[in-house]
Write an enzyme that holds these catalytic residues in place. Structure first.
Site, PDB file in Angstrom:
ATOM      1  N   LYS A 154      -3.982   8.939   0.450  1.00 36.36           N
ATOM      2  CA  LYS A 154      -2.521   8.827   0.614  1.00 36.36           C
ATOM      3  C   LYS A 154      -1.809   9.510  -0.556  1.00 36.36           C
ATOM      4  O   LYS A 154      -0.872  10.291  -0.373  1.00 36.36           O
ATOM      5  CB  LYS A 154      -2.144   7.342   0.676  1.00 36.36           C
ATOM      6  CG  LYS A 154      -0.662   7.066   0.583  1.00 36.36           C
ATOM      7  CD  LYS A 154      -0.280   5.764  -0.126  1.00 36.36           C
ATOM      8  CE  LYS A 154      -0.985   5.400  -1.342  1.00 36.36           C
ATOM      9  NZ  LYS A 154      -0.351   4.522  -2.298  1.00 36.36           N
ATOM     10  N   PRO A 163       0.768  -1.247   0.000  1.00 33.64           N
ATOM     11  CA  PRO A 163       0.000   0.000   0.000  1.00 33.64           C
ATOM     12  C   PRO A 163       0.803   1.305   0.000  1.00 33.64           C
ATOM     13  O   PRO A 163       0.508   2.207  -0.788  1.00 33.64           O
ATOM     14  CB  PRO A 163      -0.854  -0.114   1.276  1.00 33.64           C
ATOM     15  CG  PRO A 163      -0.962  -1.580   1.535  1.00 33.64           C
ATOM     16  CD  PRO A 163       0.342  -2.159   1.082  1.00 33.64           C
ATOM     17  N   LYS A 222       3.469   9.468 -11.598  1.00 30.76           N
ATOM     18  CA  LYS A 222       2.295   8.780 -11.036  1.00 30.76           C
ATOM     19  C   LYS A 222       1.492   9.708 -10.111  1.00 30.76           C
ATOM     20  O   LYS A 222       0.262   9.742 -10.145  1.00 30.76           O
ATOM     21  CB  LYS A 222       2.765   7.536 -10.264  1.00 30.76           C
ATOM     22  CG  LYS A 222       1.708   6.847  -9.431  1.00 30.76           C
ATOM     23  CD  LYS A 222       0.596   6.268 -10.279  1.00 30.76           C
ATOM     24  CE  LYS A 222      -0.500   5.676  -9.400  1.00 30.76           C
ATOM     25  NZ  LYS A 222      -1.684   5.292 -10.173  1.00 30.76           N
ATOM     26  N   THR A 246       2.723   2.891  -4.984  1.00 32.77           N
ATOM     27  CA  THR A 246       2.775   4.352  -5.085  1.00 32.77           C
ATOM     28  C   THR A 246       3.226   4.895  -3.733  1.00 32.77           C
ATOM     29  O   THR A 246       2.474   4.814  -2.750  1.00 32.77           O
ATOM     30  CB  THR A 246       1.401   4.942  -5.452  1.00 32.77           C
ATOM     31  OG1 THR A 246       0.907   4.263  -6.599  1.00 32.77           O
ATOM     32  CG2 THR A 246       1.512   6.432  -5.739  1.00 32.77           C
TER      33      THR A 246
HETATM   34  P1  NAD Z   1      -4.325  -3.526  -1.575  1.00 32.59           P
HETATM   35  O1  NAD Z   1      -4.492  -2.925  -0.236  1.00 32.59           O
HETATM   36  O2  NAD Z   1      -5.477  -4.179  -2.263  1.00 32.59           O
HETATM   37  O3  NAD Z   1      -3.144  -4.625  -1.535  1.00 32.59           O
HETATM   38  C1  NAD Z   1      -1.964  -4.457  -0.819  1.00 32.59           C
HETATM   39  C2  NAD Z   1      -1.444  -5.841  -0.453  1.00 32.59           C
HETATM   40  O4  NAD Z   1      -0.214  -5.678   0.260  1.00 32.59           O
HETATM   41  C3  NAD Z   1      -2.394  -6.613   0.455  1.00 32.59           C
HETATM   42  O5  NAD Z   1      -2.571  -7.925  -0.021  1.00 32.59           O
HETATM   43  C4  NAD Z   1      -1.670  -6.619   1.802  1.00 32.59           C
HETATM   44  O6  NAD Z   1      -1.958  -7.764   2.580  1.00 32.59           O
HETATM   45  C5  NAD Z   1      -0.230  -6.587   1.333  1.00 32.59           C
HETATM   46  N1  NAD Z   1       0.703  -6.105   2.355  1.00 32.59           N
HETATM   47  C6  NAD Z   1       0.578  -5.063   3.208  1.00 32.59           C
HETATM   48  N2  NAD Z   1       1.661  -4.945   3.978  1.00 32.59           N
HETATM   49  C7  NAD Z   1       2.498  -5.947   3.606  1.00 32.59           C
HETATM   50  C8  NAD Z   1       3.784  -6.363   4.054  1.00 32.59           C
HETATM   51  N3  NAD Z   1       4.428  -5.726   5.038  1.00 32.59           N
HETATM   52  N4  NAD Z   1       4.334  -7.444   3.462  1.00 32.59           N
HETATM   53  C9  NAD Z   1       3.688  -8.104   2.470  1.00 32.59           C
HETATM   54  N5  NAD Z   1       2.459  -7.759   2.020  1.00 32.59           N
HETATM   55  C10 NAD Z   1       1.889  -6.692   2.583  1.00 32.59           C
HETATM   56  O7  NAD Z   1      -3.702  -2.381  -2.487  1.00 32.59           O
HETATM   57  P2  NAD Z   1      -3.719  -2.266  -4.087  1.00 32.59           P
HETATM   58  O8  NAD Z   1      -5.007  -1.626  -4.496  1.00 32.59           O
HETATM   59  O9  NAD Z   1      -3.307  -3.562  -4.675  1.00 32.59           O
HETATM   60  O10 NAD Z   1      -2.573  -1.161  -4.279  1.00 32.59           O
HETATM   61  C11 NAD Z   1      -1.191  -1.467  -4.100  1.00 32.59           C
HETATM   62  C12 NAD Z   1      -0.398  -0.232  -4.507  1.00 32.59           C
HETATM   63  O11 NAD Z   1      -0.702   0.104  -5.864  1.00 32.59           O
HETATM   64  C13 NAD Z   1      -0.713   1.021  -3.685  1.00 32.59           C
HETATM   65  O12 NAD Z   1       0.453   1.765  -3.505  1.00 32.59           O
HETATM   66  C14 NAD Z   1      -1.708   1.772  -4.571  1.00 32.59           C
HETATM   67  O13 NAD Z   1      -1.675   3.166  -4.316  1.00 32.59           O
HETATM   68  C15 NAD Z   1      -1.190   1.432  -5.950  1.00 32.59           C
HETATM   69  N6  NAD Z   1      -2.185   1.447  -7.037  1.00 32.59           N
HETATM   70  C16 NAD Z   1      -3.428   0.899  -6.877  1.00 32.59           C
HETATM   71  C17 NAD Z   1      -4.331   0.932  -7.938  1.00 32.59           C
HETATM   72  C18 NAD Z   1      -5.722   0.348  -7.820  1.00 32.59           C
HETATM   73  O14 NAD Z   1      -6.543   0.606  -8.725  1.00 32.59           O
HETATM   74  N7  NAD Z   1      -6.033  -0.416  -6.785  1.00 32.59           N
HETATM   75  C19 NAD Z   1      -3.974   1.504  -9.160  1.00 32.59           C
HETATM   76  C20 NAD Z   1      -2.687   2.012  -9.286  1.00 32.59           C
HETATM   77  C21 NAD Z   1      -1.801   1.981  -8.225  1.00 32.59           C
END
Ligand code: NAD
Length: 311
Positions: A261, A81, A186, A111
């Site tokens: 965030k 995250p 980004k 991000t």
């Molecule tokens: P999410 O919360 O769905 O997934 C994050 C994953 O990371 C979860 O499975 C969580 O269990 C895991 N995690 C957390 N802490 C951890 C650790 N210490 N060790 C291992 N795993 C850990 O988030 P997401 O939507 O997949 O987004 C991930 C990143 O991508 C973020 O930075 C977000 O801003 C970016 N992003 C998301 C999107 C979107 O549409 N969801 C689009 C572009 C960018």
């Protein structure tokens, strides 16, 4: 004969290179599955065991710590995250750096704050690895289809190697310059996205209240000068589009808290570069207020439409 040799070469190249993937959430789960589908040898780690089991049933190997994953990987992709999570994954007591193999390519697609990314870059270099920031755009649908846009920052000399892995998850892999530049692009993108989503939600809510049918209104705006991704691809009005978070009560997708965030990170960049961002700061305040309501905070960021609609 040549075909046989090529096949032997590609089989041995495949077996030589293992991709470790950390963070199997809304985005990372699909991204890791696309690497498996591409025939890569993939090992995964997530703090959430259910996500690890899901990837295991798709053909990936499971690791019980980032450190174990680093010891088994030649290339590592991280998709967690925010900045503290990336710091923990790399530098924690059971972090990647504990057993990173020299020469490992580390690609962080989370991000995060560009300054934190630079710190991790230094730590990875000191451990003998190579680090790239490679945040993505496109949302969960693009992650699932393998058509994300990657904005990559880091040394030019290994960019082609980085791209050869990201190509399995994205349609556009663009080198933006030095480490941290991918994140600058980004965060510019997401500040604009937040502003356009709020604009789309306000506009569509007003048009519907004035008696316009929601699909017809969206269709016309999507062909006019108001056209934007928040209207023609990720419409926040329930019942306008199938397959988007608005069609499933804003479940999955891009969390409102993740958008908040990113707006905080964009504000830091703006303050640090003396850039006026009047609308960017307003967008941050609007998402801040939205996330204080526990009904909206866990939902996709398009839930701003629901909040306005209930007012
Ligand atoms: P999410 O919360 O769905 O997934 C994050 C994953 O990371 C979860 O499975 C969580 O269990 C895991 N995690 C957390 N802490 C951890 C650790 N210490 N060790 C291992 N795993 C850990 O988030 P997401 O939507 O997949 O987004 C991930 C990143 O991508 C973020 O930075 C977000 O801003 C970016 N992003 C998301 C999107 C979107 O549409 N969801 C689009 C572009 C960018």
């Amino acid at each position: 004969m040549a075909v046989c040799l090529n096949r032997l070469f590609s089989l041995s190249a495949r077996s030589m290179s293992t991709v470790g993937f950390v963070g199997l959430g809304n985005m990372g789960g699909y991204m890791a599955k696309n690497l498996v589908k591409a025939g890569k040898d993939v090992v995964v780690y997530d703090v959430n065991d259910a996500s690890v089991q899901d990837l295991k049933s798709s053909g990936a190997g499971a690791c019980s710590t980032p450190s174990e994953l680093a010891g088994r990987s030649d290339v590592i992709v991280t998709m967690v995250p925010s900045s503290p999570h990336v710091q923990e994954v790399f530098t924690g007591s059971e972090g990647l750096l504990k057993s990173l193999k020299p020469g490992t390519l580390c690609i962080d697609s989370s991000t995060i704050d560009p300054a934190v990314s630079k710190d991790i870059d230094s730590a990875v270099r000191a451990a003998g690895g190579h680090f790239y920031d490679a945040p993505v755009s496109g949302g969960v649908v693009a992650a699932e289809k393998g058509i994300l846009t990657f904005m990559v920052g880091g040394d030019a000399d290994k960019f082609d190697q980085v791209k050869s892995y990201l190509d399995h998850m994205g349609a556009n892999v663009i080198h933006c310059g030095a480490n941290g530049n991918g994140l600058v692009v980004k965060l510019c993108n997401n500040m604009m996205l937040a502003i356009s989503m709020i604009g789309a939600a306000e506009t569509l809510n007003m048009g519907v209240r004035m008696g316009m049918e929601k699909k017809l209104l969206s269709d016309i705006l999507g062909k006019s000068t108001a056209r934007c991704w928040s209207i023609d691809t990720y419409n926040p009005v329930p019942g306008v589009m199938e397959g988007v978070p608005a069609s499933r009560d804003y479940e999955g997708g891009f969390g409102a808290t993740l958008m908040l965030k990113d707006l905080g990170l964009a504000e830091l960049m703006a303050d640090g570069s003396d850039s006026p961002i009047v609308l960017g700061k307003m967008a941050k305040n609007i998402y801040d207020e939205l996330c204080q309501d526990e009904k909206f905070a866990p939902k996709d960021f398009g839930v701003i439409f629901k909040k306005l609609n209930e007012q």
